[in-house]
Design a protein around this motif. Structure first.
Motif, PDB file in Angstrom:
ATOM      1  N   GLY A 270       0.780  -1.229   0.000  1.00  0.00           N
ATOM      2  CA  GLY A 270       0.000   0.000   0.000  1.00  0.00           C
ATOM      3  C   GLY A 270       0.808   1.273   0.000  1.00  0.00           C
ATOM      4  N   ASN A 271       0.256   2.303   0.689  1.00  0.00           N
ATOM      5  CA  ASN A 271       0.814   3.644   0.584  1.00  0.00           C
ATOM      6  C   ASN A 271       2.203   3.777   1.209  1.00  0.00           C
ATOM      7  N   ARG A 272       2.534   2.932   2.192  1.00  0.00           N
ATOM      8  CA  ARG A 272       3.896   3.007   2.737  1.00  0.00           C
ATOM      9  C   ARG A 272       4.918   2.692   1.664  1.00  0.00           C
ATOM     10  N   ALA A 273       4.594   1.719   0.837  1.00  0.00           N
ATOM     11  CA  ALA A 273       5.498   1.361  -0.254  1.00  0.00           C
ATOM     12  C   ALA A 273       5.537   2.446  -1.315  1.00  0.00           C
ATOM     13  N   GLN A 278       9.192   7.332  -3.823  1.00  0.00           N
ATOM     14  CA  GLN A 278       9.610   8.719  -4.085  1.00  0.00           C
ATOM     15  C   GLN A 278       9.276   9.159  -5.511  1.00  0.00           C
ATOM     16  N   ILE A 279       8.185   8.618  -6.026  1.00  0.00           N
ATOM     17  CA  ILE A 279       7.703   9.036  -7.347  1.00  0.00           C
ATOM     18  C   ILE A 279       6.283   9.576  -7.234  1.00  0.00           C
ATOM     19  N   LEU A 280       5.380   8.774  -6.727  1.00  0.00           N
ATOM     20  CA  LEU A 280       3.969   9.152  -6.703  1.00  0.00           C
ATOM     21  C   LEU A 280       3.663  10.357  -5.826  1.00  0.00           C
ATOM     22  N   PRO A 281       4.342  10.567  -4.687  1.00  0.00           N
ATOM     23  CA  PRO A 281       4.013  11.759  -3.880  1.00  0.00           C
ATOM     24  C   PRO A 281       4.247  13.076  -4.619  1.00  0.00           C
ATOM     25  N   MET A 287      -2.319   9.311 -13.543  1.00  0.00           N
ATOM     26  CA  MET A 287      -1.822   7.995 -13.161  1.00  0.00           C
ATOM     27  C   MET A 287      -2.781   6.913 -13.662  1.00  0.00           C
ATOM     28  N   VAL A 288      -2.269   5.953 -14.421  1.00  0.00           N
ATOM     29  CA  VAL A 288      -3.084   4.864 -14.952  1.00  0.00           C
ATOM     30  C   VAL A 288      -2.840   3.629 -14.089  1.00  0.00           C
ATOM     31  N   HIS A 289      -3.927   3.045 -13.564  1.00  0.00           N
ATOM     32  CA  HIS A 289      -3.780   1.876 -12.690  1.00  0.00           C
ATOM     33  C   HIS A 289      -5.063   1.057 -12.730  1.00  0.00           C
ATOM     34  N   ASP A 290      -5.165   0.078 -11.833  1.00  0.00           N
ATOM     35  CA  ASP A 290      -6.286  -0.870 -11.886  1.00  0.00           C
ATOM     36  C   ASP A 290      -7.127  -0.850 -10.611  1.00  0.00           C
ATOM     37  N   ALA A 293      -6.733   0.875  -4.238  1.00  0.00           N
ATOM     38  CA  ALA A 293      -7.170   2.024  -3.439  1.00  0.00           C
ATOM     39  C   ALA A 293      -6.022   2.937  -3.034  1.00  0.00           C
ATOM     40  N   SER A 294      -4.845   2.386  -2.778  1.00  0.00           N
ATOM     41  CA  SER A 294      -3.719   3.198  -2.314  1.00  0.00           C
ATOM     42  C   SER A 294      -3.345   4.279  -3.320  1.00  0.00           C
ATOM     43  N   TYR A 295      -3.551   4.026  -4.608  1.00  0.00           N
ATOM     44  CA  TYR A 295      -3.183   5.024  -5.618  1.00  0.00           C
ATOM     45  C   TYR A 295      -4.069   6.264  -5.538  1.00  0.00           C
ATOM     46  N   PHE A 296      -5.302   6.104  -5.069  1.00  0.00           N
ATOM     47  CA  PHE A 296      -6.219   7.241  -5.011  1.00  0.00           C
ATOM     48  C   PHE A 296      -5.865   8.217  -3.884  1.00  0.00           C
ATOM     49  N   ARG A 297      -4.915   7.870  -3.033  1.00  0.00           N
ATOM     50  CA  ARG A 297      -4.484   8.786  -1.986  1.00  0.00           C
ATOM     51  C   ARG A 297      -3.724   9.980  -2.547  1.00  0.00           C
ATOM     52  N   TYR A 298      -3.215   9.857  -3.751  1.00  0.00           N
ATOM     53  CA  TYR A 298      -2.352  10.899  -4.303  1.00  0.00           C
ATOM     54  C   TYR A 298      -3.166  11.908  -5.095  1.00  0.00           C
TER      55      TYR A 298
END
Length: 487
Positions: A270-273, A278-281, A287-290, A293-298
């Motif tokens: 998840g978001n810790r990873a 050091q890219i997504l923050p 952002m293209v993904h599937d 849920a963790s991706y929607f935090r950004y």
């Protein structure tokens, strides 16, 4: 206790209240049995859906399909067999300047036996043989030592910067070791056997490990540059998958564009990873993904992989016989055809066309809600917490919550229809795990991720892999300049 007809009639005359109690008890029992039947039917449906899962109707990878024949979603006759129009062939062609020329002379006439040595040829027919030599070239470096006759100081010539030991392998061979290990995914023992068979030299496993680690150290700056460029990209593909390091299940993460690839692994999914990547923050594009849920935090914009969605819709249609999932599947493919046609003619979809597609999209979801209640999975009366929903209801809720993300490719033609780029980038790393199993050390996993990301970036930039790996050992690796292809 069972009551026969005669006893029941007698009770009706003598004790009507007892009859009412019996009827109420029977009603409660029938209700309980009905609920149990509904639960069991729903459970059977879920188990059948689990058994019927394939790579075509779920997110299950093709490797888990086993020996089952999975029908391709491509329609019969859609593409003829063989190479498609525009496919570049791989035919062996003649070169203008061969390395060696052998001339085969005509010395005598095969008819009368007269000498033809003095005659000029009427025509010279050419045939070329492309071949190689399997041998190692040894270069000995000799550095002179001289004593100054004036001051007596002993002077020694310098060896080239890469020549550090009395006997060592050169940059080309070390690049070949890394190429076989990290790119071709050949296990260490088989690389040693290959070197022995081809070159007649016995390698140690330590030599291979040292070559990989040297390449890893030399690519630190390149990896930082790739990470920096990815944060500035307009469209970024991300994905994650399981990966074993020192026998422990961890997670491999990939972030890529059509020009760049970065790999990293982490104990968390998840978001810790994703923070530690050091890219997504710092990423502000799309952002293209599937749906993870963790991706929607950004705070970046998001686009959903429609290949995943289409497979899930297939699963609903096949396992639950719903109509809305078939209709939505057809609509999304219709939108894709319209987008592809508009892009081919350098134009966009009209606002009225977009509005029509969106209206049909939401109408299909409303129609789906009408189909859902009869297939919902009821919870036991004593169960606490959030009510469990069917897969169909969960998918409808998701489609209603993320319409802009699902249809992002319709509004912005630079956003791809699927996340296949990230899935292709991650596929070969999964293959490495199938071949070699777990990484024995975290250092080995770190090296593999960095070097494989560099090689993937090289391939995307149409550069030769071996020459680029030689450049790594020469201190001159390829450094990308852009996150996307220009033009």
């Amino acid at each position: 206790m069972a009551v026969n007809r005669g006893e029941l009639l007698e009770l009706c005359r003598t004790n009507p209240e007892a009859v009412v109690d019996i009827i109420e008890k029977q009603d409660r029992l029938i209700t309980q049995l009905t609920e149990k039947i509904v639960q069991l039917e729903a459970r059977i449906t879920e188990l059948e859906a689990r058994i019927n899962r394939t790579s075509r109707n779920s997110s299950q990878p093709p490797s888990m399909d086993g020996f089952r024949r999975v029908q391709s979603p491509r329609k019969k006759g859609e593409r003829p067999p063989g190479g498609q129009p525009g496919h570049k062939g791989q035919t062996l062609e003649m070169v203008e300047n061969p390395d060696e020329i052998e001339v085969h002379l005509v010395q005598v006439c095969q008819g009368c036996g007269a000498s033809l040595m003095a005659e000029n040829p009427v025509k010279v027919e050419r045939r070329q043989v492309h071949d190689t030599e399997f041998r190692i070239q040894v270069t000995e470096h000799r550095a002179e030592h001289k004593k100054c006759p004036h001051c007596g100081r002993m002077n020694r010539a310098d060896f080239p910067s890469g020549v550090q030991f009395p006997v060592q392998y050169g940059q080309n061979l070390k690049a070949l070791m890394v190429y076989l290990c990290v790119y071709q995914l050949v296990p260490y023992d088989r690389i040693r056997e290959t070197f022995s068979d081809i070159f007649g030299r016995s390698l140690s496993t330590g030599t291979l490990v040292n070559a990989v680690q040297e390449s890893y150290r030399n690519l630190a700056g390149v990896e930082d540059r790739i990470r920096e460029l990815l944060t500035e990209a307009e469209v970024l593909h991300v994905d994650e998958t399981g990966m074993r390091v020192t026998g422990i299940r961890q997670w491999l993460h990939v972030a890529s564009t059509e020009h760049l690839t970065w790999y990293g692994y982490h104990r968390k999914r998840g978001n810790r990873a994703t923070d530690d990547m050091q890219i997504l923050p710092w990423f502000k594009g799309t952002m293209v993904h599937d749906f993870w849920a963790s991706y929607f935090r950004y705070p970046s914009r998001h686009a959903i992989c429609n290949a995943h969605l289409l497979r899930e819709l297939n699963g609903i249609s096949e396992n639950y016989q719903h109509t809305w999932s078939q209709d939505l599947h057809a609509l999304i493919l219709e939108i894709k055809r319209e987008v592809d046609a508009a892009r081919a003619h350098s134009r966009f979809l009209s606002p009225s066309k977009i509005a029509d597609f969106e209206e049909r999209y939401f109408q299909i979801l409303e129609n789906g809600l009408i189909e859902i209640p009869s297939t919902e999975i009821p919870d036991p009366p004593t169960k606490r917490g959030r009510k469990k929903q069917s897969k169909a209801k969960n998918l409808i809720d998701r489609c209603k919550k993320f319409p802009l993300e699902i249809l992002a490719f319709m509004h912005n033609f630079s956003i791809p229809f699927t996340n296949n780029l990230a899935e292709r980038d991650i596929r070969m790393v999964k293959l490495q795990q199938k071949i070699s199993g777990t990484f024995r050390s975290e250092g080995g996993a770190d090296a593999f991720c960095r070097i494989r990301g560099y090689i993937s970036t090289i391939k995307k930039n149409d550069r030769p892999v071996l020459d680029s790996l030689v450049g790594v050992f020469q201190g001159n690796p390829f450094i990308p300049l852009h996150a996307h292809r220009s033009g």
